[in-house]
Structures are given as C-alpha cells and as structure tokens.
Scaffold this motif. Structure first.
Motif, mmCIF file in Angstrom:
data_model
loop_
_atom_site.group_PDB
_atom_site.id
_atom_site.type_symbol
_atom_site.label_atom_id
_atom_site.label_comp_id
_atom_site.label_asym_id
_atom_site.label_seq_id
_atom_site.Cartn_x
_atom_site.Cartn_y
_atom_site.Cartn_z
ATOM 1 N N ASP A 1 0.815 -1.210 0.000
ATOM 2 C CA ASP A 1 0.000 0.000 0.000
ATOM 3 C C ASP A 1 0.856 1.271 0.000
ATOM 4 O OD1 ASP A 1 -2.520 -1.103 -0.208
ATOM 5 O OD2 ASP A 1 -2.757 -1.360 1.942
ATOM 6 N N SER B 1 -6.657 0.773 2.517
ATOM 7 C CA SER B 1 -7.506 1.192 3.632
ATOM 8 C C SER B 1 -7.468 2.720 3.706
ATOM 9 C CB SER B 1 -7.046 0.548 4.933
ATOM 10 O OG SER B 1 -6.200 1.419 5.627
ATOM 11 N N ARG C 1 2.016 -2.584 16.101
ATOM 12 C CA ARG C 1 2.085 -2.249 14.678
ATOM 13 C C ARG C 1 0.847 -1.439 14.289
ATOM 14 N NH1 ARG C 1 -1.424 -3.264 9.941
ATOM 15 N NH2 ARG C 1 -0.164 -2.429 8.256
ATOM 16 N N MET D 1 -0.893 0.974 10.797
ATOM 17 C CA MET D 1 -0.802 1.379 9.401
ATOM 18 C C MET D 1 -0.123 2.746 9.362
ATOM 19 S SD MET D 1 -4.547 0.196 8.021
ATOM 20 C CE MET D 1 -5.550 0.576 9.441
ATOM 21 N N PHE E 1 1.513 -4.165 5.912
ATOM 22 C CA PHE E 1 0.657 -5.307 6.269
ATOM 23 C C PHE E 1 1.379 -6.633 6.021
ATOM 24 C CE2 PHE E 1 -3.165 -8.009 5.143
ATOM 25 C CZ PHE E 1 -3.698 -8.031 6.420
ATOM 26 N N ASN F 1 -6.455 -4.692 14.277
ATOM 27 C CA ASN F 1 -6.991 -5.021 12.956
ATOM 28 C C ASN F 1 -8.416 -5.564 13.085
ATOM 29 O OD1 ASN F 1 -6.709 -5.256 10.060
ATOM 30 N ND2 ASN F 1 -4.523 -5.467 10.466
HETATM 31 C C1 LMR Z 1 -3.541 -3.141 7.189
HETATM 32 O O1 LMR Z 1 -2.486 -2.685 6.711
HETATM 33 O O2 LMR Z 1 -3.625 -3.629 8.326
HETATM 34 C C2 LMR Z 1 -4.779 -3.106 6.339
HETATM 35 O O3 LMR Z 1 -4.813 -1.910 5.628
HETATM 36 C C3 LMR Z 1 -4.797 -4.253 5.388
HETATM 37 C C4 LMR Z 1 -6.037 -4.204 4.526
HETATM 38 O O4 LMR Z 1 -5.940 -3.809 3.371
HETATM 39 O O5 LMR Z 1 -7.082 -4.582 5.044
#
Ligand code: LMR
Length: 327
Positions: A71, A89, A167, A169, A190, A207
């Motif tokens: 991401d 996300s 941890r 994001m 992730f 999470n």
């Molecule tokens: C994460 O990094 O924990 C989430 O953004 C992963 C996701 O895409 O659900």
C-alpha cells in the motif's frame, strides 16, 4: 483542479475519436489482503461482472497479498500508470489528503452502520473527491469492519499496553492514538505483520476480525480484546488519466459493476465480522476478551483528545458530520 479538467477534456475527446480499442483494456487490481476477505471477494466479483458484461473489451487481473505493490507504493504506481485499480484502507491516504484521516479518529463511529451512514452522507460523498488534486479518483467505499487489538498478554485497559510495541498502518492519527495510551506505535506494511508478531519483534497489532483471521495473526497472538475502537474501511481508487481516458460507455459499465461488487463485498464484511471472530474463538488458539463498559470508557477518555489534535487538518465540520452519523 485545472489539470484534472484538462485531462478529462483531452481524454474524453480522444476516446470519442477512437471508440474501438484493438486489444482489450487491462485493469490491474492490486491489493494486500487474502482472497477470502471482503476486499479479496469484492475484487473477484468485480472481475466476474466485467468478464460477463465487457468480454473482449476489458480484462481485470487481480494481484492479492501484496504480490504487485504494498500500500505504501501502490498510489504512486497508479499515478505513474503502472496499476489501474487498488483499494487501500482509508488510513493509507495521508500523503494525498488530510481529510480521509477522519476515519482513523478513535471512537468516532459507534459501529459500522454509523460509518455507512456517514459515507453515504453529502459530506462522506464529497470525500471521494478529496484526491482529485493528486489525479486520483475515489470510485467508492468498501467496508472491512471495526478494529480489535491483539497481543501476547490479556489487555483490558489502556494501562495494559503502556510501553508495548504495536504495529499500525502508516497514519499519524493512529500513531497519536497509541501514544495517547503510552504504547509505542510502529508503522509497518501489512505484509510484514505476521512475521513481526511471530518473532515477537512487536507486542501486538490492531486489525479487523477478517484480517486477523485470514492472515493467521490469531495463531501467534493468544489474546484479542474486542475494543471496536476504530474502523478499517477502504477506498477503491483509480487514476484520473486512466478513468477519464476510457470510452464513456465502458466507464459507466465499470462503475456499475464496481458498485454491485461493493454491495457484495459489504455483505461479506458483515458476515466475516461475526464468522471470523467465531472461527478464532473455535480455534482455541486465541482468547477473545470482551471488556466492560467502564473499561471501554477508560480507552475513550485516553484516546478522545486525539480528535482535537487533528481537528484543524480534518475540519471541525466534517468531524461534526461524522458524529451525527451515530444518531
Ligand atoms: C492493514 O495494513 O492492516 C490493512 O490496511 C490491510 C487491509 O488492506 O485490510
């Protein structure tokens, strides 16, 4: 904004002049989660609908599990034309807009229904356009669910995670949220979370039930506290150049297919927030801790000051609109 308008005009006229594409248009859809998740299944449903309705004209190739991009890289890759669709996300857009940070404010939404109501409100729909200046187009929201906290030790109150590494994001709001309870937040991709937990390089993570189950975090985290302290939802996103460069009929059909796939993905999200929680309990590998109202209030009291800190960046009006979605 003028650049976006220029792209739209230039690409619309180009697509008008060249209605027939020699080869099918390829959409690479990159995401980081497993296939058996709300996002994974939504992407597959979108692919199937496109196959049915735009056969020979558009193909969708899905890259799950961070196979193509993490991401942290995907939005830049999209701006460069290396990938056409993704659904990071909402916590992962900070470099592109400060507005979407609203979704990270702890204890802002009481449940996923309130999130849904806000996303469907005028203010929520406006937020889909907040990436325009970065030449990205928000095509729709998708739910995953409310976040829970997992750890090596039983956690009931903020004092239980003081000094522990969690941890998060890549979000400054989430960083502030954990700092507010004297924990040590670490921004990590992730794809690294399982190994970080397994090797005990970190103590815990936050999470959804679906991510904690599908990525097997529960196998290496003996306790999960049902805090429901924040939301983890997605924004399906594409680049302005790609999207407005498509022939209009194709663009409309893709949007329709995506809207239907999102409805399906949201059903999966609702199911998984119950089923994956139960599967974790049934596994016997992790104990789910439900906190009392008084314990929950301790988290709220400690974390709520984070709202004030980000009020200028996000906008007090927007925060007020989100609060109203709880009614
Ligand atoms: C994460 O990094 O924990 C989430 O953004 C992963 C996701 O895409 O659900």
């Amino acid at each position: 904004m003028r650049r976006l308008a220029a792209i739209i005009i230039a690409t619309l006229s180009a697509s008008w002049l060249t209605p027939i594409h020699a080869a099918p248009i390829e959409i690479k859809f990159s995401h980081v989660v497993a296939e058996n998740t709300p996002k994974g299944k939504m992407a597959i449903r979108f692919q199937q609908l496109v196959e049915q309705r735009l056969a020979g004209k558009v193909t969708v190739r899905i890259y799950p599990n961070s196979q193509l991009f993490t991401d942290a890289k995907v939005l830049q890759a999209m701006q460069l034309g290396d990938v056409e669709m993704a659904a990071p996300s909402l916590s992962k857009f900070q470099k592109y807009t400060s507005k979407l940070q609203i979704f990270d404010l702890p204890f802002l939404f009481k449940d996923i229904q309130a999130v849904e109501k806000f996303q469907n409100s005028k203010a929520g729909k406006e937020l889909l356009k907040s990436l325009e200046r970065k030449m990205l187009v928000g095509l729709g929201y998708l739910h995953n669910g409310m976040k829970q906290m997992s750890g090596y030790q039983p956690v009931r109150t903020p004092a239980d995670i003081a000094g522990k590494k969690y941890r998060i994001m890549a979000s400054d709001v989430l960083q502030a949220q954990f700092e507010a309870v004297n924990a040590i937040p670490l921004k990590k991709p992730f794809s690294e979370v399982f190994t970080l937990l397994q090797t005990r390089a970190i103590d815990g993570q936050e999470n959804t039930w679906s991510n904690t189950y599908s990525k097997k975090f529960f196998e290496v985290q003996p306790y999960i506290t049902a805090t429901n302290h924040g939301v983890l939802d997605y924004l399906v996103v594409t680049s302005a150049e790609f999207w407005y460069g498509l022939p209009q009929d194709i663009r409309l059909k893709l949007q329709q297919a995506l809207d239907e796939a999102i409805i399906y993905g949201n059903q999966i999200a609702a199911e998984k927030s119950v089923d994956d929680r139960q599967k974790i309990i049934d596994s016997g590998k992790s104990q789910v801790i439900d906190i009392s109202e008084a314990e929950r209030q301790q988290w709220v009291d400690a974390m709520r000051p984070v709202w004030k800190r980000f009020e200028n960046e996000i906008g007090a009006d927007l925060i007020q609109a989100a609060i109203e979605a709880n009614q």
